[in-house]
Design a protein around this motif. Structure first.
Motif, PDB file in Angstrom:
ATOM      1  N   LEU A  57     -10.260 -52.623  29.865  1.00 14.38           N
ATOM      2  CA  LEU A  57     -11.447 -52.526  30.711  1.00 14.38           C
ATOM      3  C   LEU A  57     -11.270 -51.463  31.796  1.00 14.38           C
ATOM      4  O   LEU A  57     -12.234 -50.808  32.192  1.00 14.38           O
ATOM      5  CB  LEU A  57     -11.762 -53.884  31.325  1.00 14.38           C
ATOM      6  CG  LEU A  57     -12.339 -54.904  30.325  1.00 14.38           C
ATOM      7  CD1 LEU A  57     -12.372 -56.292  30.939  1.00 14.38           C
ATOM      8  CD2 LEU A  57     -13.732 -54.479  29.869  1.00 14.38           C
ATOM      9  N   ALA A  58     -10.051 -51.275  32.263  1.00 19.85           N
ATOM     10  CA  ALA A  58      -9.787 -50.203  33.219  1.00 19.85           C
ATOM     11  C   ALA A  58     -10.030 -48.843  32.562  1.00 19.85           C
ATOM     12  O   ALA A  58     -10.615 -47.938  33.169  1.00 19.85           O
ATOM     13  CB  ALA A  58      -8.357 -50.304  33.740  1.00 19.85           C
ATOM     14  N   THR A  59      -9.594 -48.705  31.316  1.00 20.75           N
ATOM     15  CA  THR A  59      -9.811 -47.461  30.575  1.00 20.75           C
ATOM     16  C   THR A  59     -11.299 -47.207  30.370  1.00 20.75           C
ATOM     17  O   THR A  59     -11.796 -46.096  30.586  1.00 20.75           O
ATOM     18  CB  THR A  59      -9.108 -47.533  29.207  1.00 20.75           C
ATOM     19  OG1 THR A  59      -7.700 -47.681  29.410  1.00 20.75           O
ATOM     20  CG2 THR A  59      -9.367 -46.285  28.387  1.00 20.75           C
ATOM     21  N   LEU A  60     -12.023 -48.230  29.955  1.00 27.93           N
ATOM     22  CA  LEU A  60     -13.452 -48.073  29.670  1.00 27.93           C
ATOM     23  C   LEU A  60     -14.269 -47.787  30.925  1.00 27.93           C
ATOM     24  O   LEU A  60     -15.202 -46.990  30.902  1.00 27.93           O
ATOM     25  CB  LEU A  60     -13.986 -49.337  28.988  1.00 27.93           C
ATOM     26  CG  LEU A  60     -13.599 -49.515  27.518  1.00 27.93           C
ATOM     27  CD1 LEU A  60     -14.021 -50.892  27.027  1.00 27.93           C
ATOM     28  CD2 LEU A  60     -14.244 -48.427  26.666  1.00 27.93           C
ATOM     29  N   SER A  61     -13.928 -48.444  32.026  1.00 27.32           N
ATOM     30  CA  SER A  61     -14.695 -48.267  33.260  1.00 27.32           C
ATOM     31  C   SER A  61     -14.257 -47.048  34.044  1.00 27.32           C
ATOM     32  O   SER A  61     -14.996 -46.562  34.905  1.00 27.32           O
ATOM     33  CB  SER A  61     -14.548 -49.514  34.144  1.00 27.32           C
ATOM     34  OG  SER A  61     -13.208 -49.656  34.588  1.00 27.32           O
ATOM     35  N   GLY A  62     -13.056 -46.565  33.769  1.00 33.96           N
ATOM     36  CA  GLY A  62     -12.503 -45.449  34.531  1.00 33.96           C
ATOM     37  C   GLY A  62     -12.172 -45.832  35.951  1.00 33.96           C
ATOM     38  O   GLY A  62     -12.075 -44.970  36.829  1.00 33.96           O
ATOM     39  N   SER A  63     -11.968 -47.116  36.192  1.00 33.32           N
ATOM     40  CA  SER A  63     -11.737 -47.605  37.549  1.00 33.32           C
ATOM     41  C   SER A  63     -10.415 -48.360  37.633  1.00 33.32           C
ATOM     42  O   SER A  63      -9.989 -49.018  36.682  1.00 33.32           O
ATOM     43  CB  SER A  63     -12.872 -48.546  37.969  1.00 33.32           C
ATOM     44  OG  SER A  63     -12.598 -49.126  39.232  1.00 33.32           O
ATOM     45  N   ASP A  64      -9.778 -48.245  38.796  1.00 30.33           N
ATOM     46  CA  ASP A  64      -8.603 -49.072  39.081  1.00 30.33           C
ATOM     47  C   ASP A  64      -8.881 -50.017  40.245  1.00 30.33           C
ATOM     48  O   ASP A  64      -7.960 -50.576  40.842  1.00 30.33           O
ATOM     49  CB  ASP A  64      -7.374 -48.202  39.377  1.00 30.33           C
ATOM     50  CG  ASP A  64      -7.582 -47.265  40.572  1.00 30.33           C
ATOM     51  OD1 ASP A  64      -8.670 -47.313  41.204  1.00 30.33           O
ATOM     52  OD2 ASP A  64      -6.667 -46.484  40.881  1.00 30.33           O
ATOM     53  N   ASP A  65     -10.167 -50.189  40.574  1.00 28.87           N
ATOM     54  CA  ASP A  65     -10.560 -51.099  41.642  1.00 28.87           C
ATOM     55  C   ASP A  65     -10.321 -52.539  41.202  1.00 28.87           C
ATOM     56  O   ASP A  65     -10.917 -53.012  40.227  1.00 28.87           O
ATOM     57  CB  ASP A  65     -12.034 -50.888  41.978  1.00 28.87           C
ATOM     58  CG  ASP A  65     -12.490 -51.817  43.087  1.00 28.87           C
ATOM     59  OD1 ASP A  65     -13.023 -52.898  42.765  1.00 28.87           O
ATOM     60  OD2 ASP A  65     -12.287 -51.474  44.266  1.00 28.87           O
ATOM     61  N   GLY A  66      -9.463 -53.240  41.912  1.00 29.20           N
ATOM     62  CA  GLY A  66      -9.075 -54.581  41.511  1.00 29.20           C
ATOM     63  C   GLY A  66     -10.233 -55.556  41.441  1.00 29.20           C
ATOM     64  O   GLY A  66     -10.337 -56.349  40.499  1.00 29.20           O
TER      65      GLY A  66
END
Length: 211
Positions: free
Chosen positions: A52-61
């Motif tokens: 999901l981090a890869t798909l969203s492009g986010s590292d926001d916890g």
């Protein structure tokens, strides 16, 4: 002869891609996000949060927590129960059990949906152990550690086991434990031609008997 057969799950025993990919899309949609990378079957394998981090492009916890929660709500409730087994898998698993082999699962999938799919397929009696990404979070953080824990808990010598999976990452996890790896020709990974992936589940028993 090898006596303990360990299996990956998604892409090896069950074709989970259509349902999982649909739930990825749904989770992103609920949070007003567009996928940063194509939602394709090769995404399946790593732990859920990582994908999901890869798909969203986010590292926001906080965002990733919300995406994971949405995915679980959609997938775990009913969607996972639509997951079919690959053709020939049930017969091959039953034959292995009848021949006295011990079967277990080591999967990066979470335990709840794994168990629900196994129950829906009527496979509960086939496996002596099911180890998932969240079964023992205090003991391992990757599949290599998972396989190590499974071997330790089952008192299984590495040379007595085989790990069957559909990705190169599965092969690396097996190799890290000194376990022989058998790749399959279906699923979500790719292998070099010299690695001779198995073309059908029926080959599992045939190859074991020849070994």
């Amino acid at each position: 002869m090898k006596q303990h057969i360990l299996f990956d799950f998604d892409g090896t025993l069950v074709d989970s891609a259509p349902v999982i990919l649909s739930c990825f899309s749904r989770a992103l949609e609920v949070h007003g996000l567009q996928a940063r990378t194509p939602i394709v079957a090769s995404l399946i394998g790593p732990p859920l949060r990582q994908t999901l981090a890869t798909l969203s492009g986010s590292d926001d916890g906080a965002l990733l927590d919300a995406l994971v929660a949405t995915f679980k709500d959609v997938y775990d409730s009913e969607a996972c129960l639509e997951t079919p087994a690959y053709a020939g898998c049930q017969q091959a698993l039953e034959q292995l059990r009848e021949q006295g082999f011990s079967l277990a699962i080591a999967t990066n999938k979470r335990l709840l949906p794994t168990q629900r799919i196994i129950a829906a397929l009527g496979w509960q009696a086939l496996f002596s152990a099911v180890y998932a990404s969240d079964s023992y979070p205090e003991r391992y953080t990757d599949k290599a550690g998972m396989i190590a824990a499974l071997l330790e808990d089952g008192g299984i010598a590495a040379q007595a086991a085989i790990y069957i999976g559909d990705t190169a990452a599965d092969g690396r996890a097996a190799a890290a434990n000194g376990v022989e790896f058998w790749p399959v020709a279906w699923g979500y990974g790719q292998f070099a031609s010299h690695e001779q992936p198995l073309l059908a589940p029926q080959q599992w028993l045939e190859r074991l008997v020849r070994a």
